[in-house]
Design a protein around this motif. Structure first.
Motif, PDB file in Angstrom:
ATOM      1  N   HIS A 102      18.082 -21.209 -14.895  1.00  0.00           N
ATOM      2  CA  HIS A 102      17.237 -22.271 -15.448  1.00  0.00           C
ATOM      3  C   HIS A 102      16.882 -23.304 -14.416  1.00  0.00           C
ATOM      4  CE1 HIS A 102      17.451 -21.592 -19.759  1.00  0.00           C
ATOM      5  NE2 HIS A 102      18.709 -21.224 -19.586  1.00  0.00           N
ATOM      6  N   SER A 103      15.652 -23.752 -14.496  1.00  0.00           N
ATOM      7  CA  SER A 103      15.362 -25.060 -13.965  1.00  0.00           C
ATOM      8  C   SER A 103      15.618 -25.987 -15.141  1.00  0.00           C
ATOM      9  CB  SER A 103      13.907 -25.164 -13.514  1.00  0.00           C
ATOM     10  OG  SER A 103      13.643 -26.531 -13.249  1.00  0.00           O
ATOM     11  N   ALA A 104      16.761 -26.685 -15.121  1.00  0.00           N
ATOM     12  CA  ALA A 104      17.090 -27.611 -16.211  1.00  0.00           C
ATOM     13  C   ALA A 104      16.265 -28.889 -16.104  1.00  0.00           C
ATOM     14  CB  ALA A 104      18.582 -27.929 -16.199  1.00  0.00           C
ATOM     15  N   THR A 105      15.498 -28.976 -15.028  1.00  0.00           N
ATOM     16  CA  THR A 105      14.531 -30.062 -14.827  1.00  0.00           C
ATOM     17  C   THR A 105      13.513 -30.073 -15.974  1.00  0.00           C
ATOM     18  OG1 THR A 105      14.697 -29.468 -12.482  1.00  0.00           O
ATOM     19  CG2 THR A 105      12.907 -30.947 -13.094  1.00  0.00           C
ATOM     20  N   LYS A 106      13.306 -28.923 -16.590  1.00  0.00           N
ATOM     21  CA  LYS A 106      12.221 -28.741 -17.552  1.00  0.00           C
ATOM     22  C   LYS A 106      12.733 -28.991 -18.981  1.00  0.00           C
ATOM     23  CE  LYS A 106      10.359 -27.600 -13.672  1.00  0.00           C
ATOM     24  NZ  LYS A 106      10.213 -26.228 -13.181  1.00  0.00           N
ATOM     25  N   PHE A 107      12.561 -28.013 -19.886  1.00  0.00           N
ATOM     26  CA  PHE A 107      12.868 -28.267 -21.303  1.00  0.00           C
ATOM     27  C   PHE A 107      14.317 -28.676 -21.559  1.00  0.00           C
ATOM     28  CE2 PHE A 107       9.103 -25.556 -21.623  1.00  0.00           C
ATOM     29  CZ  PHE A 107       8.330 -26.330 -22.479  1.00  0.00           C
ATOM     30  N   GLY A 166      16.759 -26.185  -9.899  1.00  0.00           N
ATOM     31  CA  GLY A 166      16.532 -24.809 -10.331  1.00  0.00           C
ATOM     32  C   GLY A 166      16.519 -23.882  -9.127  1.00  0.00           C
ATOM     33  N   MET A 167      15.867 -24.315  -8.044  1.00  0.00           N
ATOM     34  CA  MET A 167      15.815 -23.477  -6.846  1.00  0.00           C
ATOM     35  C   MET A 167      17.196 -23.284  -6.232  1.00  0.00           C
ATOM     36  SD  MET A 167      12.974 -22.100  -6.674  1.00  0.00           S
ATOM     37  CE  MET A 167      13.622 -21.074  -5.369  1.00  0.00           C
ATOM     38  N   ALA A 168      18.062 -24.298  -6.341  1.00  0.00           N
ATOM     39  CA  ALA A 168      19.431 -24.141  -5.825  1.00  0.00           C
ATOM     40  C   ALA A 168      20.173 -23.084  -6.649  1.00  0.00           C
ATOM     41  CB  ALA A 168      20.184 -25.471  -5.863  1.00  0.00           C
ATOM     42  N   SER A 184       5.376 -29.583 -12.773  1.00  0.00           N
ATOM     43  CA  SER A 184       6.474 -29.579 -13.742  1.00  0.00           C
ATOM     44  C   SER A 184       5.985 -29.318 -15.172  1.00  0.00           C
ATOM     45  CB  SER A 184       7.288 -30.871 -13.699  1.00  0.00           C
ATOM     46  OG  SER A 184       8.570 -30.626 -14.232  1.00  0.00           O
ATOM     47  N   LEU A 185       6.945 -29.202 -16.050  1.00  0.00           N
ATOM     48  CA  LEU A 185       6.680 -28.824 -17.443  1.00  0.00           C
ATOM     49  C   LEU A 185       7.925 -29.146 -18.247  1.00  0.00           C
ATOM     50  CD1 LEU A 185       8.195 -25.667 -18.125  1.00  0.00           C
ATOM     51  CD2 LEU A 185       6.855 -25.314 -16.076  1.00  0.00           C
ATOM     52  N   GLY A 186       7.803 -28.941 -19.555  1.00  0.00           N
ATOM     53  CA  GLY A 186       8.986 -29.064 -20.403  1.00  0.00           C
ATOM     54  C   GLY A 186       9.453 -30.484 -20.633  1.00  0.00           C
ATOM     55  N   VAL A 199      16.280 -33.659 -11.799  1.00  0.00           N
ATOM     56  CA  VAL A 199      16.064 -32.335 -11.200  1.00  0.00           C
ATOM     57  C   VAL A 199      17.411 -31.625 -11.240  1.00  0.00           C
ATOM     58  CG1 VAL A 199      15.528 -31.102  -9.049  1.00  0.00           C
ATOM     59  CG2 VAL A 199      14.134 -33.061  -9.732  1.00  0.00           C
ATOM     60  N   ALA A 200      17.460 -30.459 -11.875  1.00  0.00           N
ATOM     61  CA  ALA A 200      18.740 -29.766 -12.050  1.00  0.00           C
ATOM     62  C   ALA A 200      18.534 -28.276 -12.270  1.00  0.00           C
ATOM     63  CB  ALA A 200      19.483 -30.354 -13.259  1.00  0.00           C
ATOM     64  N   GLY A 201      19.564 -27.500 -11.954  1.00  0.00           N
ATOM     65  CA  GLY A 201      19.499 -26.055 -12.180  1.00  0.00           C
ATOM     66  C   GLY A 201      20.764 -25.567 -12.856  1.00  0.00           C
ATOM     67  N   VAL A 206       5.813 -14.637 -10.371  1.00  0.00           N
ATOM     68  CA  VAL A 206       7.042 -15.435 -10.391  1.00  0.00           C
ATOM     69  C   VAL A 206       6.734 -16.885  -9.975  1.00  0.00           C
ATOM     70  CG1 VAL A 206       7.659 -14.960  -7.973  1.00  0.00           C
ATOM     71  CG2 VAL A 206       9.469 -15.225  -9.656  1.00  0.00           C
ATOM     72  N   TYR A 207       7.600 -17.801 -10.364  1.00  0.00           N
ATOM     73  CA  TYR A 207       7.496 -19.213  -9.957  1.00  0.00           C
ATOM     74  C   TYR A 207       7.291 -19.312  -8.434  1.00  0.00           C
ATOM     75  CZ  TYR A 207       8.942 -24.007  -9.063  1.00  0.00           C
ATOM     76  OH  TYR A 207       8.985 -25.310  -8.633  1.00  0.00           O
ATOM     77  N   GLY A 208       6.401 -20.208  -8.009  1.00  0.00           N
ATOM     78  CA  GLY A 208       6.032 -20.316  -6.593  1.00  0.00           C
ATOM     79  C   GLY A 208       7.207 -20.528  -5.649  1.00  0.00           C
ATOM     80  N   ASN A 238      15.021 -18.181 -17.463  1.00  0.00           N
ATOM     81  CA  ASN A 238      14.785 -18.492 -18.883  1.00  0.00           C
ATOM     82  C   ASN A 238      14.282 -19.921 -19.085  1.00  0.00           C
ATOM     83  OD1 ASN A 238      14.876 -17.564 -21.588  1.00  0.00           O
ATOM     84  ND2 ASN A 238      16.924 -18.410 -21.933  1.00  0.00           N
ATOM     85  N   THR A 239      13.729 -20.491 -18.010  1.00  0.00           N
ATOM     86  CA  THR A 239      13.277 -21.890 -18.031  1.00  0.00           C
ATOM     87  C   THR A 239      12.274 -22.181 -19.153  1.00  0.00           C
ATOM     88  OG1 THR A 239      13.597 -22.070 -15.641  1.00  0.00           O
ATOM     89  CG2 THR A 239      12.101 -23.659 -16.641  1.00  0.00           C
ATOM     90  N   PHE A 240      11.321 -21.275 -19.356  1.00  0.00           N
ATOM     91  CA  PHE A 240      10.229 -21.559 -20.301  1.00  0.00           C
ATOM     92  C   PHE A 240      10.679 -21.576 -21.760  1.00  0.00           C
ATOM     93  CE2 PHE A 240       5.817 -20.902 -18.253  1.00  0.00           C
ATOM     94  CZ  PHE A 240       6.221 -21.554 -17.106  1.00  0.00           C
ATOM     95  N   LEU A 241      11.666 -20.750 -22.111  1.00  0.00           N
ATOM     96  CA  LEU A 241      12.033 -20.664 -23.527  1.00  0.00           C
ATOM     97  C   LEU A 241      13.355 -21.352 -23.865  1.00  0.00           C
ATOM     98  CD1 LEU A 241      10.854 -17.086 -24.544  1.00  0.00           C
ATOM     99  CD2 LEU A 241       9.673 -19.256 -24.801  1.00  0.00           C
TER     100      LEU A 241
HETATM  101  C1  LIG Z   1      10.475 -25.529 -11.988  1.00  0.00           C
HETATM  102  C2  LIG Z   1      10.859 -24.106 -12.052  1.00  0.00           C
HETATM  103  C3  LIG Z   1      11.779 -23.568 -11.151  1.00  0.00           C
HETATM  104  C4  LIG Z   1      12.388 -24.377 -10.031  1.00  0.00           C
HETATM  105  O1  LIG Z   1      13.214 -25.389 -10.516  1.00  0.00           O
HETATM  106  P1  LIG Z   1      13.478 -26.784  -9.755  1.00  0.00           P
HETATM  107  O2  LIG Z   1      14.358 -27.511 -10.694  1.00  0.00           O
HETATM  108  O3  LIG Z   1      12.132 -27.420  -9.560  1.00  0.00           O
HETATM  109  O4  LIG Z   1      14.101 -26.461  -8.450  1.00  0.00           O
HETATM  110  C5  LIG Z   1      12.137 -22.246 -11.305  1.00  0.00           C
HETATM  111  N1  LIG Z   1      11.602 -21.471 -12.258  1.00  0.00           N
HETATM  112  C6  LIG Z   1      10.689 -21.947 -13.128  1.00  0.00           C
HETATM  113  C7  LIG Z   1      10.131 -21.038 -14.172  1.00  0.00           C
HETATM  114  C8  LIG Z   1      10.285 -23.272 -13.060  1.00  0.00           C
HETATM  115  O5  LIG Z   1       9.379 -23.734 -13.914  1.00  0.00           O
END
Ligand SMILES: *Cc1c(COP(=O)(O)O)cnc(C)c1O
Length: 396
Positions: free
Chosen positions: A198-203, A81-83, A329-331, A211-213, A104-106, A178-181
């Motif tokens: 998106h952090s596709a790592t999540k939902f 997601g950060m990439a 993490s989440l999702g 780990v993906a974006g 914002v996300y850390g 739009n990671t959360f929704l």
């Molecule tokens: C986790 C997250 C990111 C970063 O994504 P990574 O896949 O960990 O690099 C960015 N935005 C939100 C809202 C996230 O939850």
């Protein structure tokens, strides 16, 4: 067979999209093309694929699908997601100014405050729920507005359409994390946003195993600039991980629905508990931006945060709760309880955190696929055991 996929609903198009069947073999799963390079059959005319950083058929399938799900024209897959976020920030140039959601996300906070600043890209953090403060923060060199909604970890909701229309009036581009929704619940490109991230790592992938974006855009000119940056920066997603994300997509709708129902139940339960000071969840009618959330999305999602009475209660609760994993993490399919102050927002200085309401007794919960009644049972027992820690306090 004819292909009517443009007519299908979101749920159906998760399964029946243009990559449903491999045209070469009929395989009902996108093939994983491990090739880094591709043979060129003619000296003067290279084929569509030449080198996998630039384009790889497996990654292309994922990019096509995210573009379609977000109602964009072009998608991009990144190694995290950060990439995705960092590459999208490279659309900016030295001397530009950006306006960013304050909670914002850390990792995005770290990118903006410790990397972009070195390239002379200025920023202003604002409360994105307040259009007046966004307007007040705008400068002649404001080139972008960066939203994350619902925000992390306080679940504040930004009126995407209103912010995008202001951004257009000053010639700034808009980013929405739009990671959360996910597009199952919210489609920022249809609300006027230029780039959805998106952090596709999540939902989107959903199983805590990749780990993906991802990014998606509508405008072809912007797509070609972002594509050039993806190729230049080179933080592309590997093919195995592309495949995992695509597998996750297939169950996205059912996972979001189950988790969201659970989150609503758990939020309502926590809201009534005497040891819980505050619950942040945009699906609660008492949430300050409840009506905006209703207007711009199909639901409030599966993440909530809550503040316990004090740090002692918080520590005791975390010690006694058993179902959710306690992790960043989440999702995911399993519920994840995290501690924003020490996890996602550890990169933020303590004074900044406190100022933003990310206190030391705030917990974030990402609801998974457990039966929510079991989660409530688990939380009740843990809170019961934490009562002693609250002794001497006024119980509401
Ligand atoms: C986790 C997250 C990111 C970063 O994504 P990574 O896949 O960990 O690099 C960015 N935005 C939100 C809202 C996230 O939850």
């Amino acid at each position: 067979m004819t292909d009517n996929h443009e007519e299908w609903s979101f749920e159906t198009s998760l399964l029946h999209n243009k990559h449903k069947v491999d045209p070469a073999t009929g395989a009902v799963s996108v093939p994983i093309h491990h090739a880094s390079t591709f043979h060129q059959f003619e000296v003067d005319h290279f084929g569509k694929y030449d080198y996998s950083r630039s384009l790889n058929p497996t990654r292309e399938a994922l990019e096509d699908i995210i573009a379609e799900l977000e109602d964009g024209t072009k998608g991009f897959a990144f190694s995290s997601g950060m990439a995705a976020i960092s590459t999208a920030f490279l659309l900016l140039s030295a001397g530009d100014h950006i306006i960013v959601t304050e909670d914002v996300y850390g990792g995005t906070f770290r990118m903006v405050t410790t990397v972009l600043n070195r390239f002379n890209i200025e920023h202003t953090f604002v409360d994105m729920t307040d259009l007046d403060s966004i307007k007040a923060a705008a400068k002649p060199n404001t080139k972008a507005i960066y939203m994350e909604t619902p925000s992390n970890p306080l679940l504040k909701v930004t009126d995407i359409e209103a912010v995008c229309s202001f951004a257009k009036s000053i010639g700034a581009i808009t980013y929405v994390d739009n990671t959360f929704l996910t597009p199952a619940l919210q489609k920022p490109l249809n609300l006027g946003a230029d780039i959805v991230l998106h952090s596709a790592t999540k939902f989107l992938s959903g199983h805590s195993d990749v780990v993906a974006g991802l990014a998606a855009v509508k405008d072809p000119e912007l797509a070609s600039r972002l594509g050039a940056l993806q190729n230049s920066f080179g933080a592309v997603l590997g093919v195995q991980d592309c495949w995992l994300v695509m597998r996750g997509f297939k169950t996205l709708s059912v996972r979001m629905k189950h988790s969201q129902d659970g989150a609503a139940k758990i939020a309502a339960y926590l809201e009534k508990h005497p040891l819980v000071k505050k619950v942040h969840y945009p699906g609660l009618p008492g949430h300050p931006e409840y009506s905006i959330q209703q207007k711009q999305s199909k639901g409030a999602g599966a993440v909530l945060s809550f503040e316990l009475e004090n740090e002692e209660v918080f520590r005791s609760f975390v010690d006694h709760v058993t179902l959710p994993v306690f992790a960043v993490s989440l999702g995911a399919v399993e519920s994840i309880l995290s501690y924003p102050a020490k996890m996602s927002h550890a990169a933020m200085p303590p004074e900044e955190r406190e100022k933003r309401g990310i206190t030391n007794s705030l917990l974030r919960l990402s609801v998974g696929l457990e039966n929510p009644d079991d989660m409530i049972k688990d939380f009740s027992l843990a809170l019961e055991k934490s009562k002693a820690a609250a002794e001497g306090l006024t119980i509401k």
